[in-house]
Design an enzyme around this catalytic site. Structure first.
Site, PDB file in Angstrom:
ATOM      1  N   LYS A  35     -23.721  40.196-108.244  1.00  0.00           N
ATOM      2  CA  LYS A  35     -23.741  40.665-106.867  1.00  0.00           C
ATOM      3  C   LYS A  35     -22.971  39.654-106.027  1.00  0.00           C
ATOM      4  O   LYS A  35     -23.440  38.562-105.734  1.00  0.00           O
ATOM      5  CB  LYS A  35     -25.168  40.791-106.326  1.00  0.00           C
ATOM      6  CG  LYS A  35     -25.173  41.410-104.930  1.00  0.00           C
ATOM      7  CD  LYS A  35     -26.257  40.817-104.094  1.00  0.00           C
ATOM      8  CE  LYS A  35     -26.005  40.479-102.695  1.00  0.00           C
ATOM      9  NZ  LYS A  35     -24.712  40.537-102.084  1.00  0.00           N
ATOM     10  N   GLU A  60     -29.051  27.168-107.035  1.00  0.00           N
ATOM     11  CA  GLU A  60     -28.266  26.109-106.379  1.00  0.00           C
ATOM     12  C   GLU A  60     -28.337  26.423-104.905  1.00  0.00           C
ATOM     13  O   GLU A  60     -27.822  27.456-104.473  1.00  0.00           O
ATOM     14  CB  GLU A  60     -26.805  26.190-106.789  1.00  0.00           C
ATOM     15  CG  GLU A  60     -26.491  25.549-108.097  1.00  0.00           C
ATOM     16  CD  GLU A  60     -24.994  25.305-108.199  1.00  0.00           C
ATOM     17  OE1 GLU A  60     -24.283  26.276-108.481  1.00  0.00           O
ATOM     18  OE2 GLU A  60     -24.554  24.177-107.978  1.00  0.00           O
ATOM     19  N   CYS A  96     -21.909  23.218 -99.748  1.00  0.00           N
ATOM     20  CA  CYS A  96     -23.253  22.653 -99.879  1.00  0.00           C
ATOM     21  C   CYS A  96     -23.168  21.143-100.043  1.00  0.00           C
ATOM     22  O   CYS A  96     -24.145  20.435 -99.847  1.00  0.00           O
ATOM     23  CB  CYS A  96     -23.969  23.274-101.062  1.00  0.00           C
ATOM     24  SG  CYS A  96     -23.065  23.078-102.585  1.00  0.00           S
ATOM     25  N   GLU A 127     -28.514  21.848 -92.073  1.00  0.00           N
ATOM     26  CA  GLU A 127     -27.217  22.145 -92.678  1.00  0.00           C
ATOM     27  C   GLU A 127     -26.383  22.957 -91.676  1.00  0.00           C
ATOM     28  O   GLU A 127     -26.817  24.016 -91.237  1.00  0.00           O
ATOM     29  CB  GLU A 127     -27.419  22.952 -93.964  1.00  0.00           C
ATOM     30  CG  GLU A 127     -26.127  23.182 -94.722  1.00  0.00           C
ATOM     31  CD  GLU A 127     -26.341  24.027 -95.988  1.00  0.00           C
ATOM     32  OE1 GLU A 127     -27.179  24.934 -95.969  1.00  0.00           O
ATOM     33  OE2 GLU A 127     -25.636  23.757 -96.969  1.00  0.00           O
TER      34      GLU A 127
HETATM   35  P1  NAD Z   1     -27.260  33.388 -98.536  1.00  0.00           P
HETATM   36  O1  NAD Z   1     -28.490  32.814 -99.135  1.00  0.00           O
HETATM   37  O2  NAD Z   1     -27.370  34.047 -97.221  1.00  0.00           O
HETATM   38  O3  NAD Z   1     -26.620  34.480 -99.501  1.00  0.00           O
HETATM   39  C1  NAD Z   1     -26.391  34.215-100.869  1.00  0.00           C
HETATM   40  C2  NAD Z   1     -26.512  35.507-101.632  1.00  0.00           C
HETATM   41  O4  NAD Z   1     -27.862  35.977-101.557  1.00  0.00           O
HETATM   42  C3  NAD Z   1     -25.628  36.634-101.081  1.00  0.00           C
HETATM   43  O5  NAD Z   1     -25.075  37.352-102.153  1.00  0.00           O
HETATM   44  C4  NAD Z   1     -26.601  37.469-100.280  1.00  0.00           C
HETATM   45  O6  NAD Z   1     -26.224  38.818-100.160  1.00  0.00           O
HETATM   46  C5  NAD Z   1     -27.862  37.332-101.112  1.00  0.00           C
HETATM   47  N1  NAD Z   1     -29.077  37.568-100.305  1.00  0.00           N
HETATM   48  C6  NAD Z   1     -29.227  37.354 -98.982  1.00  0.00           C
HETATM   49  N2  NAD Z   1     -30.471  37.736 -98.591  1.00  0.00           N
HETATM   50  C7  NAD Z   1     -31.091  38.198 -99.700  1.00  0.00           C
HETATM   51  C8  NAD Z   1     -32.394  38.745 -99.942  1.00  0.00           C
HETATM   52  N3  NAD Z   1     -33.280  38.895 -98.957  1.00  0.00           N
HETATM   53  N4  NAD Z   1     -32.700  39.105-101.189  1.00  0.00           N
HETATM   54  C9  NAD Z   1     -31.810  38.952-102.192  1.00  0.00           C
HETATM   55  N5  NAD Z   1     -30.559  38.471-102.030  1.00  0.00           N
HETATM   56  C10 NAD Z   1     -30.221  38.079-100.792  1.00  0.00           C
HETATM   57  O7  NAD Z   1     -26.204  32.204 -98.548  1.00  0.00           O
HETATM   58  P2  NAD Z   1     -24.703  32.235 -98.018  1.00  0.00           P
HETATM   59  O8  NAD Z   1     -24.797  32.291 -96.525  1.00  0.00           O
HETATM   60  O9  NAD Z   1     -23.891  33.239 -98.720  1.00  0.00           O
HETATM   61  O10 NAD Z   1     -24.179  30.803 -98.504  1.00  0.00           O
HETATM   62  C11 NAD Z   1     -24.425  29.684 -97.794  1.00  0.00           C
HETATM   63  C12 NAD Z   1     -25.540  28.861 -98.415  1.00  0.00           C
HETATM   64  O11 NAD Z   1     -25.281  28.666 -99.811  1.00  0.00           O
HETATM   65  C13 NAD Z   1     -25.619  27.463 -97.855  1.00  0.00           C
HETATM   66  O12 NAD Z   1     -26.946  27.091 -97.613  1.00  0.00           O
HETATM   67  C14 NAD Z   1     -25.026  26.577 -98.948  1.00  0.00           C
HETATM   68  O13 NAD Z   1     -25.452  25.252 -98.934  1.00  0.00           O
HETATM   69  C15 NAD Z   1     -25.427  27.299-100.172  1.00  0.00           C
HETATM   70  N6  NAD Z   1     -24.505  26.991-101.276  1.00  0.00           N
HETATM   71  C16 NAD Z   1     -24.931  26.147-102.244  1.00  0.00           C
HETATM   72  C17 NAD Z   1     -24.078  25.812-103.283  1.00  0.00           C
HETATM   73  C18 NAD Z   1     -24.527  24.895-104.373  1.00  0.00           C
HETATM   74  O14 NAD Z   1     -23.776  24.719-105.321  1.00  0.00           O
HETATM   75  N7  NAD Z   1     -25.702  24.313-104.280  1.00  0.00           N
HETATM   76  C19 NAD Z   1     -22.799  26.347-103.322  1.00  0.00           C
HETATM   77  C20 NAD Z   1     -22.400  27.206-102.325  1.00  0.00           C
HETATM   78  C21 NAD Z   1     -23.277  27.522-101.304  1.00  0.00           C
END
Ligand code: NAD
Length: 412
Positions: A192, A268, A303, A401
């Site tokens: 997804k 992650e 991140c 963040e």
């Molecule tokens: P997000 O958590 O909003 O979304 C990530 C994924 O989860 C998306 O595909 C989204 O559609 C899905 N999602 C959102 N709400 C959901 C729900 N209620 N149920 C199931 N799935 C759901 O994150 P984002 O805004 O896309 O990315 C930013 C975040 O990701 C930041 O906090 C960043 O630090 C983190 N990040 C971490 C790493 C790492 O390697 N640790 C890498 C990249 C990003």
């Protein structure tokens, strides 16, 4: 590393792209079962690029059924490791062959600078696939200690159907980090992508078929988190979910698992990282260069972004001056122009959030040294690289963040 093309050449590639818009299930593009779509927007222009299939729980059921069938048939899961290796190498070669097209698609969909897409994201995506392809026939299983009368072996097997839920900040690279090990091990996979950035993942689904990965083994389901991510997290036919994204949503996946089949969850999540510079640091030019790059790269949407610069009081003035100098080298603008190091912020929501953090720093008494404003370029979402000094550990920008091109100097 590939040579960069010109701004005009990248624009010409962008104008000729055929954007994938439908879900990719069982080796075929198909509309969502509901027929619903959502718009995907180029954050650098505000223009709608395409309408993408908005999948829901019915599509998840369908994809899980096809993924499970493919797994049980064994055309991939029971293939000789060297044959899986060959297919993954072929996929990496196909990505290489289409590198410019994929780099431009990624840039248009995400606002990332083309120079990063072409020289970092795509080459690392290819390397990641190759690394795991090569590991398939080199990682050995184990023999456990046992008496004369027994033979105890530890055998690595594919777990079954793996769900991969992706963020938007490195759409292709995060895809590779997840699908490469899962496919190499013989699993069937359902991806997804983040709703902001679905297109390159859909294209990889298509290339995987061309590479000889059987239909049903790699499925891509675009859509919203609650409509696709949650049904995946709760699905009894999915054996593991690998998630990268916010800590808040990561927690939800642990709950989904606990409330369903106790599937394995790999997370992650977010980060809040400092660089700590002590008074005996001996090359402050290099320190400043690296701190700025780590704070600003990918518009700070990492991140691992270096959003705090914790510095000893004896060197704070010297370092601050050097950081300002280095920041001047980072140009923000049209992501398709390879002279720009910084592009657009991914979405209106993220843009408003970052500007909110900048305002909070001003309100809470931090000293604005550089930037601090939106950059008005048409309907694009651009923010100046921003540096605050005089930040204390109680201020919001020191604690949360930001995920934007903002960093904060804190003196100790
Ligand atoms: P997000 O958590 O909003 O979304 C990530 C994924 O989860 C998306 O595909 C989204 O559609 C899905 N999602 C959102 N709400 C959901 C729900 N209620 N149920 C199931 N799935 C759901 O994150 P984002 O805004 O896309 O990315 C930013 C975040 O990701 C930041 O906090 C960043 O630090 C983190 N990040 C971490 C790493 C790492 O390697 N640790 C890498 C990249 C990003």
């Amino acid at each position: 590393m590939p040579d960069l093309l010109t701004h005009e050449e990248y624009q010409a590639i962008g104008n000729s792209l055929d954007f994938p818009t439908n879900a990719f299930i069982n080796g075929q593009f198909q509309a969502s079962k509901s027929g619903n779509t959502f718009e995907t927007i180029n954050p650098a222009t505000g223009q709608v690029i395409a309408k993408i299939a908005a999948c829901n729980a019915d599509d998840v059921d369908h994809a899980v059924m096809k993924a499970r069938e493919s797994f049980d048939q064994g055309h991939w899961s029971k293939l000789h490791p060297s044959e899986r290796k060959e297919a993954l190498i072929k996929l990496s070669k196909l990505i290489k062959r289409n590198i410019q097209e994929l780099a431009v698609m990624e840039s248009i969909d995400s606002g990332k600078p083309i120079r990063d897409c072409a020289t970092i994201d795509l080459p690392e995506t290819i390397d990641c696939l190759l690394w795991h392809a090569e590991a398939v026939d080199k990682i050995y299983d184990q023999t456990a200690p046992a008496g004369e009368d027994a033979l105890a072996v530890i055998v690595r097997e594919p777990i079954g159907v793996v769900g991969c839920v992706l963020p938007w900040n490195f759409p292709l690279l995060m895809l590779a980090w997840k699908i490469a090990p899962a496919l190499a091990a013989g699993n069937s996979v359902i991806v997804k992508p983040a709703e902001q950035t679905s297109m390159t993942a859909l294209r990889i689904g298509e290339l995987a078929i061309e590479a000889g990965i059987p239909a049903g083994v790699l499925n891509i389901l675009p859509g919203m988190g609650p409509e696709v991510g949650e049904p995946m997290g709760r699905h009894h036919g999915i054996d593991a979910v690998s998630f990268t994204g916010s800590t808040e949503v990561g927690r939800l996946f642990l709950e989904f698992s606990a409330q369903s089949n106790l599937k394995k969850i790999i997370l992650e999540c977010g980060g809040k990282n400092p660089a700590v510079v002590l008074s005996d640091a001996d090359n402050l030019d290099s320190v400043a260069e690296h701190c700025v790059a780590a704070a600003l790269w990918n518009m700070g949407q990492n991140c691992t972004a270096n959003s705090r610069l914790i510095v000893h009081k004896d060197i704070k003035d010297t370092l601050l001056e050097k950081v300002r100098e280095k920041m001047a080298d980072w140009h923000t603008g049209d992501p398709m122009d390879p002279d720009n190091q910084l592009g657009a912020i991914i979405s209106q929501e993220q843009y408003d959030k970052i500007l909110g953090y900048i305002q909070s720093a001003k309100d809470e008494g931090a000293e604005l040294i550089e930037g601090g404003n939106a950059i008005e370029v048409g309907d694009g979402l651009f923010i100046e690289p921003t540096l605050f000094a005089g930040v204390t550990s109680k201020m919001t920008i020191a604690k949360e963040e930001i995920f934007g091109p903002v960093f904060a100097m804190m003196v100790v």
